[in-house]
Design a protein around this motif. Structure first.
Motif, mmCIF file in Angstrom:
data_model
loop_
_atom_site.group_PDB
_atom_site.id
_atom_site.type_symbol
_atom_site.label_atom_id
_atom_site.label_comp_id
_atom_site.label_asym_id
_atom_site.label_seq_id
_atom_site.Cartn_x
_atom_site.Cartn_y
_atom_site.Cartn_z
ATOM 1 N N ALA A 4 47.872 25.432 33.838
ATOM 2 C CA ALA A 4 48.498 27.009 34.176
ATOM 3 C C ALA A 4 47.443 27.556 35.764
ATOM 4 N N LEU A 5 48.686 27.396 36.861
ATOM 5 C CA LEU A 5 47.282 27.992 38.007
ATOM 6 C C LEU A 5 47.975 28.899 39.162
ATOM 7 N N GLU A 6 47.288 30.389 38.974
ATOM 8 C CA GLU A 6 48.108 31.410 39.678
ATOM 9 C C GLU A 6 47.605 31.498 41.320
ATOM 10 N N SER A 7 48.543 31.336 42.091
ATOM 11 C CA SER A 7 48.356 31.239 43.631
ATOM 12 C C SER A 7 47.267 31.875 44.396
ATOM 13 N N THR A 8 45.878 31.468 44.321
ATOM 14 C CA THR A 8 44.791 31.697 45.701
ATOM 15 C C THR A 8 45.534 32.566 46.825
ATOM 16 N N VAL A 9 46.781 32.041 47.012
ATOM 17 C CA VAL A 9 46.745 32.104 48.817
ATOM 18 C C VAL A 9 48.084 33.564 48.727
ATOM 19 N N ASN A 10 47.967 33.972 47.864
ATOM 20 C CA ASN A 10 48.866 34.837 47.494
ATOM 21 C C ASN A 10 49.407 35.299 45.909
ATOM 22 N N VAL A 28 52.802 24.313 37.769
ATOM 23 C CA VAL A 28 51.511 24.093 36.864
ATOM 24 C C VAL A 28 51.533 22.456 37.104
ATOM 25 N N VAL A 29 49.993 22.101 36.870
ATOM 26 C CA VAL A 29 49.262 21.197 37.200
ATOM 27 C C VAL A 29 49.024 20.387 35.936
ATOM 28 N N VAL A 30 49.705 19.594 35.910
ATOM 29 C CA VAL A 30 49.425 18.078 35.324
ATOM 30 C C VAL A 30 48.401 16.791 35.229
ATOM 31 N N PHE A 31 47.555 16.617 34.915
ATOM 32 C CA PHE A 31 46.211 15.426 34.901
ATOM 33 C C PHE A 31 46.462 14.384 33.484
#
Length: 506
Positions: free
Chosen positions: A115-121, A128-131
Motif C-alpha cells: 500500500a503506497l500513499e502518494s508522495t506527489v500529493n 497498491v503495487v503487486v510484486f
C-alpha cells in the motif's frame, strides 16, 4: 504427545495452500503440541533506525519476510528467515519509481501487495503495487483511495483490500473522503467505497458514541478515516476500524458494499476495574478511578470465531487530529468544567490529578452551555472483543494491559497523560484448539498473550519484551513456518528491529 520427538512432531502437519496475510488467522494448524504462554525470542535483525520496521508480511514459498522500511529510505526490505534464529537481509524493493511511500504489506501465494500513499500529493489517490516474491518483479499497479494505510489479501486470495485514511492537509484546503478499496485479483478491477450514504445516520451514530469532528469545513464522508482491516475466514465479510471516529465498519465483499457502521461508545474510568494513571507529572504510577471516560478509537483489528459466532478484537489505541486549521486535543486543566457535575474542579485540575490528561476538545459539553459535563479522552487503554454480527461489546480488558506492564517494570509513566501503554496491534491465531490473542503495546515495548477461546472470559498467559514501539504483529502458523513450529514476528518502528519468537513444546 509430550513424549514424541521433535522430528516426529514436525512431520505431523496438515498441508495447506500458500495463503500468507498480515491479518489472517485462518491457516490450518500443524499438529504440534506447543504451549502458547511460553513464547521466547529466537532471532532478531535491525534493518535501520526509527520507522525502519513498521509492518512485515511472510511468504511461505520463499521463506522470506517483506518489511516496510521508511527510515530515510523508501523501500521494502527482504529478510530470509529460512533459519529464523539467523534472519538475514538479502535484498530490497525500491519504491521511489512508484511515486509513493509504503504503509503496509501483505502476501498471498507468491505475490506481495504494497500500500503506497502518494508522495506527489499525500491527499491524492494512492496505489497498491503487486510484486513477485521470488524475483521482486512488478506484477501490477492499481489506483486506490487517498492515503491507503493498510493492505491485506482475503484468506482465499480473491481480493486485496485497503483502508484509505484520507487525512486532510494541514490547512484543510484538501480533505479527501476516507474510503475502502476492494481489488479483484483475477482482473485487478477496483471498487472504492466511501461513507457518504451514511451521512443521514450521523446524529444517531453520534448518540451511540461515534465521533464526528465539529470542524465546519469537513463533510461526513471526509471525516471518516479507515485505519485497519480484518477479513473473515470465508472471505465474505470484512471489519474495518474507523479510528478517529471511534467506530468499526462492516463490509460485504460479495456485494462490495458497506453494510453497517458500529459506534463503539465510551469507557467509564470511574470504576475500580477501569482505574487509570492520568498524570505524567506526579512522580508515581498509581491506578485510581477518575470521573473521566475514554473513546475506544481502535487501531489494529483481528478476528476469530467461537461456537459459529464471529468476533473481532480491537487494539484501543486512540488518536487525535492535530492540524494547523483544526486540533481536537486539549489539556483538561485548560477546559471549563460544569460546576454542578464537578464541584471539585479546582482539585481535579491539578497536574498530579487530571490536569494533564489529554481530552477530546469538542466533546463532553452534553447540554451545549459551553462547559464540560463529562471528560472524554483518547483511547481505552485496552483490547476489546466485539460480536461481529452486532458490533456489541463482549469483553474489555479493563486496565489489565497497563497493570501488567507496570508489574513487569515496562509501564512508561510519561505517557500516562496521553494513552498509557498504547495498545497498537492485535492478532488472533489458532494454536491447536485454542484461539490465542497477541496484543502489542507501543509505549511499553512488549506484547501480551491471552487465550480467547472463550471470548467472554479471556485468560492472560504471558508478557514478552520487544523492540522499541512494536507496530506490527505477524503470526506464522506451524504449517507454513520454516521450522514447522509456530512463530510470532514483531516489527518495531522505534528502533527498526524485527524479532522472531517461538513457543516451547508442552
Amino acid at each position: 504427545m509430550k513424549n514424541l520427538s521433535l522430528s516426529l512432531l514436525a512431520a505431523i502437519f496438515i498441508l495447506a495452500s500458500c495463503n500468507n496475510d498480515e491479518n489472517s488467522n485462518s491457516e490450518p494448524e500443524v499438529v504440534v503440541n506447543e504451549n502458547p504462554g511460553t513464547f521466547k525470542e529466537i532471532g532478531s535483525i535491525t534493518i535501520g533506525g526509527e520507522a525502519a520496521a513498521e509492518i512485515s508480511a511472510y511468504c511461505e514459498k520463499t521463506k522470506r519476510l517483506f518489511t516496510v522500511n521508511n527510515s530515510g529510505v523508501n523501500q521494502i526490505d527482504v529478510i530470509d528467515i529460512s533459519d529464523p534464529t539467523k534472519p538475514l537481509k538479502i535484498g530490497q524493493i525500491n519504491l521511489a519509481a512508484y511515486e509513493g511511500a509504503a504503509n503496509s504489506v501483505s502476501v498471498f501465494d507468491g505475490k506481495l501487495a504494497v500500500a503506497l500513499e502518494s508522495t506527489v500529493n499525500k491527499q491524492g489517490n494512492g496505489k497498491v503495487v503487486v510484486f513477485n516474491t521470488s524475483d521482486y518483479s512488478l506484477i501490477k499497479q492499481v489506483t486506490v483511495g487517498a492515503l491507503p494505510d493498510m493492505v491485506t489479501f482475503s484468506p482465499d486470495g480473491k481480493y486485496i483490500m485497503t483502508a484509505n485514511e484520507g487525512e486532510p492537509n494541514t490547512d484543510y484546503s484538501q480533505d479527501p473522503n476516507g474510503t475502502i478499496s476492494i481489488i479483484e485479483t483475477s482482473s485487478y478491477n477496483v471498487t472504492t467505497l466511501d461513507f457518504a450514504s451514511f451521512a443521514g445516520q450521523a446524529e444517531a451514530l453520534k448518540r451511540d458514541g461515534f465521533r464526528i469532528s465539529k470542524f465546519a469545513k469537513t463533510s461526513f464522508a471526509q471525516d471518516i478515516e479507515p485505519e485497519y482491516i480484518t477479513i473473515s475466514d470465508d472471505s465474505k465479510t470484512a471489519w474495518v476500524t474507523l479510528q478517529e471516529n471511534n467506530g468499526v465498519a462492516k463490509v460485504d465483499l460479495t456485494s462490495k458494499t458497506i453494510t453497517a457502521i458500529y459506534p463503539l461508545g465510551l469507557k467509564d474510568y470511574n470504576t475500580a476495574e477501569n482505574a487509570i494513571d492520568p498524570s505524567d507529572s506526579d512522580d508515581k504510577i498509581a491506578f485510581n478511578p477518575w470521573k473521566a471516560k475514554g473513546l475506544f478509537m481502535p487501531d489494529a483489528i483481528s478476528h476469530f470465531s467461537a461456537n459459529n459466532v464471529p468476533y473481532f478484537v480491537t487494539a484501543n489505541e486512540g488518536d487525535a487530529r492535530e492540524y494547523t486549521a483544526y486540533t481536537d486535543v486539549k489539556r483538561m486543566k485548560n477546559m471549563k468544567l460544569d460546576a454542578t457535575v464537578f464541584p471539585d474542579a479546582a482539585t481535579l485540575k491539578l497536574d498530579a490529578n487530571l490536569g494533564r490528561l489529554n481530552l477530546v476538545a469538542d466533546m463532553g459539553d452534553t447540554d451545549g452551555d459551553g462547559d464540560l459535563d463529562e471528560m472524554v479522552s483518547f483511547g481505552a487503554r485496552s483490547f476489546s472483543i466485539w460480536n461481529g454480527n452486532t458490533g456489541k461489546i463482549v469483553y474489555d480488558s479493563k486496565n489489565d494491559l497497563d497493570k501488567k506492564a507496570h508489574e513487569l517494570g515496562l509501564y512508561d509513566d510519561k505517557r500516562s497523560d496521553d494513552k498509557g501503554s498504547e495498545p497498537e496491534a492485535v492478532y488472533v491465531a489458532k494454536m491447536g484448539t485454542q484461539n490465542i490473542l497477541f496484543v502489542g503495546l507501543e509505549r511499553a515495548d512488549a506484547f501480551l498473550t491471552y487465550d480467547v477461546t472463550n471470548p467472554n472470559a479471556p485468560q492472560y498467559l504471558q508478557t514478552v519484551k520487544t523492540g522499541d514501539a512494536p507496530e506490527g504483529l505477524l503470526f506464522i502458523p506451524a504449517s507454513k513456518s520454516p521450522t514447522k513450529r509456530s512463530l510470532l514476528v514483531v516489527s518495531s518502528e522505534g528502533d527498526g528491529t524485527v524479532k522472531i519468537y517461538q513457543p516451547d513444546l508442552k
